[in-house]
Design a protein around this motif. Structure first.
Motif, short mmCIF file in Angstrom:
data_model
loop_
_atom_site.label_atom_id
_atom_site.label_comp_id
_atom_site.label_asym_id
_atom_site.label_seq_id
_atom_site.Cartn_x
_atom_site.Cartn_y
_atom_site.Cartn_z
N PHE A 272 0.86 -1.18 0.00
CA PHE A 272 0.00 0.00 0.00
C PHE A 272 0.89 1.23 0.00
CE2 PHE A 272 -3.24 2.96 1.28
CZ PHE A 272 -4.42 2.40 0.79
N HIS A 273 0.57 2.20 -0.86
CA HIS A 273 1.47 3.33 -1.08
C HIS A 273 0.78 4.68 -0.88
CE1 HIS A 273 2.57 0.00 -3.91
NE2 HIS A 273 3.76 0.17 -3.34
N ILE A 274 1.63 5.69 -0.80
CA ILE A 274 1.20 7.08 -0.94
C ILE A 274 2.06 7.69 -2.04
CG2 ILE A 274 2.74 7.84 0.93
CD1 ILE A 274 0.75 10.14 1.41
N ALA A 275 1.42 8.38 -2.97
CA ALA A 275 2.13 8.97 -4.11
C ALA A 275 1.90 10.47 -4.14
CB ALA A 275 1.67 8.34 -5.42
N THR A 276 2.96 11.21 -4.46
CA THR A 276 2.89 12.67 -4.59
C THR A 276 3.70 13.09 -5.81
OG1 THR A 276 4.88 13.05 -3.24
CG2 THR A 276 2.77 12.93 -2.08
N ARG A 277 3.57 14.35 -6.19
CA ARG A 277 4.45 14.89 -7.21
C ARG A 277 5.86 15.00 -6.63
NH1 ARG A 277 0.10 17.80 -7.24
NH2 ARG A 277 1.01 19.55 -6.11
N THR A 278 6.85 14.71 -7.44
CA THR A 278 8.23 14.85 -6.99
C THR A 278 8.50 16.31 -6.63
OG1 THR A 278 8.95 13.03 -8.40
CG2 THR A 278 10.64 14.57 -7.67
N GLY A 279 9.02 16.53 -5.43
CA GLY A 279 9.30 17.88 -4.97
C GLY A 279 8.18 18.53 -4.19
N TRP A 280 7.00 17.88 -4.16
CA TRP A 280 5.87 18.47 -3.41
C TRP A 280 6.12 18.33 -1.92
CZ3 TRP A 280 1.96 16.23 -0.22
CH2 TRP A 280 0.91 17.10 0.10
N ASN A 281 5.99 19.42 -1.19
CA ASN A 281 6.14 19.41 0.25
C ASN A 281 4.77 19.38 0.92
OD1 ASN A 281 9.01 19.63 0.25
ND2 ASN A 281 8.83 21.82 -0.20
N ARG A 282 4.63 18.55 1.91
CA ARG A 282 3.36 18.44 2.61
C ARG A 282 3.00 19.78 3.25
NH1 ARG A 282 3.66 12.50 5.67
NH2 ARG A 282 4.22 11.31 3.80
N THR A 283 1.82 20.27 2.91
CA THR A 283 1.36 21.52 3.48
C THR A 283 0.91 21.31 4.91
OG1 THR A 283 -0.91 21.17 2.73
CG2 THR A 283 0.59 22.28 1.19
N ALA A 284 0.72 22.42 5.63
CA ALA A 284 0.25 22.31 7.01
C ALA A 284 -1.12 21.65 7.06
CB ALA A 284 0.20 23.70 7.65
N ALA A 285 -1.93 21.87 6.04
CA ALA A 285 -3.27 21.26 6.01
C ALA A 285 -3.20 19.78 5.68
CB ALA A 285 -4.14 22.00 5.00
N ALA A 286 -2.31 19.41 4.74
CA ALA A 286 -2.24 18.02 4.29
C ALA A 286 -1.51 17.12 5.28
CB ALA A 286 -1.56 17.95 2.92
N LYS A 287 -0.54 17.66 5.99
CA LYS A 287 0.32 16.83 6.84
C LYS A 287 -0.46 16.01 7.86
CE LYS A 287 4.45 17.02 9.72
NZ LYS A 287 5.51 17.90 10.29
N PRO A 288 -1.37 16.59 8.65
CA PRO A 288 -2.08 15.76 9.63
C PRO A 288 -3.00 14.72 9.00
CG PRO A 288 -3.00 17.97 9.60
CD PRO A 288 -1.75 18.02 8.78
N LEU A 289 -3.57 15.03 7.83
CA LEU A 289 -4.43 14.06 7.16
C LEU A 289 -3.61 12.87 6.67
CD1 LEU A 289 -7.11 13.10 6.07
CD2 LEU A 289 -6.80 14.58 4.08
N ILE A 290 -2.47 13.13 6.09
CA ILE A 290 -1.60 12.05 5.63
C ILE A 290 -1.16 11.19 6.81
CG2 ILE A 290 0.64 11.51 4.59
CD1 ILE A 290 0.27 13.96 2.81
N GLU A 291 -0.81 11.84 7.91
CA GLU A 291 -0.37 11.09 9.09
C GLU A 291 -1.49 10.20 9.63
OE1 GLU A 291 0.98 14.12 11.71
OE2 GLU A 291 2.96 14.31 10.76
N MET A 292 -2.72 10.71 9.64
CA MET A 292 -3.85 9.91 10.12
C MET A 292 -4.10 8.72 9.20
SD MET A 292 -6.42 12.99 11.35
CE MET A 292 -7.77 11.89 11.80
N LEU A 293 -4.01 8.92 7.90
CA LEU A 293 -4.20 7.83 6.95
C LEU A 293 -3.11 6.78 7.11
CD1 LEU A 293 -5.22 9.90 3.82
CD2 LEU A 293 -6.65 8.17 4.91
N GLU A 294 -1.87 7.24 7.24
CA GLU A 294 -0.76 6.29 7.40
C GLU A 294 -0.92 5.46 8.68
OE1 GLU A 294 2.86 8.64 5.09
OE2 GLU A 294 2.54 8.98 7.22
N GLN A 295 -1.32 6.13 9.76
CA GLN A 295 -1.52 5.40 11.01
C GLN A 295 -2.62 4.37 10.87
OE1 GLN A 295 -2.25 8.40 13.98
NE2 GLN A 295 -0.18 9.25 13.85
N ARG A 296 -3.70 4.74 10.20
CA ARG A 296 -4.81 3.82 10.01
C ARG A 296 -4.38 2.60 9.19
NH1 ARG A 296 -8.84 0.86 11.53
NH2 ARG A 296 -10.43 0.48 9.95
#
Length: 306
Positions: A272-296
């Motif tokens: 199971f993966h997470i994919a982003t554009r190369t060079g894209w930095n996690r925004t303050a809004a996206a960071k907690p959502l990604i962390e919650m998904l990864e934990q789940r």
């Protein structure tokens, strides 16, 4: 380019009705304030104030400058507040995708919790094929995607990170000809149609090779469905089989309706993966959502039956 600090000096002088009071309010010397106004007037090529024995008076150009300068400072303050909030989780926007589309089930539990915790963040979701998600990532239409995205590693414009390996288990309805405790062989399963999403890499080639080796009468999958709940309904009412993530299939209510074979060896765990554009930095809004998904997702991998 206008110096906003000097614009503010002029507005404060007009508000206070003189240099002395404005200098005290601005906490600078009167000579420094006078010099600031002179520099601004020289830069603009206009006279903002007329100075006389009874004090100062705005010129016609000065009145127009005060009106426009006030709007400018208000807009600058709005931009500053926006930038400040964008660095926090007070507000923002997150656009995410899932592929194959049935993998959107992973955000069913996470999104309600996230929305309650961060009400100022706007969320947009899409669930498509891997190819469609790839195009949306590259165009910037979405920020990141989750799912079985091994095929995107070959794309240099995208970055793919493995989150966890999730065990998968085949299942059929209770009362199916294969409804027994003994695990079926792949040949036995492939005598029946399979329902599910388009096979995700790296399982796509494995499934096709096994089907060809077994001379299966059906393509894999035979019934392409992008909704896991719809897959369940089809399996429940037909002799088709499907696969489920082992953690979901371990629920007692699932076992009441379906025969599940956990730890079935022919199919390895699904990366199971997470994919982003190369060079894209996690925004303050996206960071907690990604962390919650990864934990789940990692929790599902840890809790999977063996």
């Amino acid at each position: 380019m206008l110096d906003l600090r000097k614009v503010n000096h002029v507005i404060e002088i007009a508000r206070q009705g003189g240099f002395a009071k404005a200098a005290a309010t601005l906490n600078i010397t009167q000579s420094a304030l006078t010099r600031s106004v002179q520099i601004l007037e020289d830069h603009l090529g206009i006279q903002v104030f007329e100075r006389g024995p009874r004090g100062i008076r705005l010129t016609r150009e000065g009145e127009e400058f005060i009106e426009g300068g006030t709007r400018l400072l208000e807009e600058a303050a709005t931009l500053e507040r926006f930038a400040r909030s964008a660095r926090t989780t007070e507000r923002g926007r997150v656009r995410m995708g899932a592929a194959p589309a049935s993998f959107r089930l992973f955000w069913f539990e996470v999104l309600p919790t996230f929305a309650a915790r961060y009400p100022g963040i706007e969320i947009a979701t899409t669930a498509e094929t891997v190819d469609e998600i790839s195009a949306q990532l590259q165009s910037g239409d979405i920020d990141f995607a989750i799912g079985s995205l091994e095929a995107l590693r070959a794309n240099g414009a995208l970055q793919v990170e493995n989150i966890a390996n999730l065990a998968v288990s085949p299942f059929v309805r209770r009362g199916h000809p294969l409804d027994r405790a003994e695990e079926p062989s792949f040949e036995e399963l492939l005598a029946y149609p399979m329902v599910g999403p388009s096979p995700a890499d790296p399982h796509r080639q494995l499934m096709n090779n096994l089907a060809n080796a077994c001379n299966a009468p059906y393509s894999v999958p035979h019934l392409v469905v992008d909704s896991f709940s719809l897959s369940l309904r089809i399996v429940e009412r037909t002799d088709a089989f499907s696969f489920a993530f082992s953690r979901y299939a371990a629920a007692p209510e699932f076992d009441e309706t379906f025969r599940v074979w956990h730890g079935w060896e022919p199919v390895p765990p699904l990366p199971f993966h997470i994919a982003t554009r190369t060079g894209w930095n996690r925004t303050a809004a996206a960071k907690p959502l990604i962390e919650m998904l990864e934990q789940r997702i990692r929790r599902l991998a840890d809790d999977a039956p063996v």
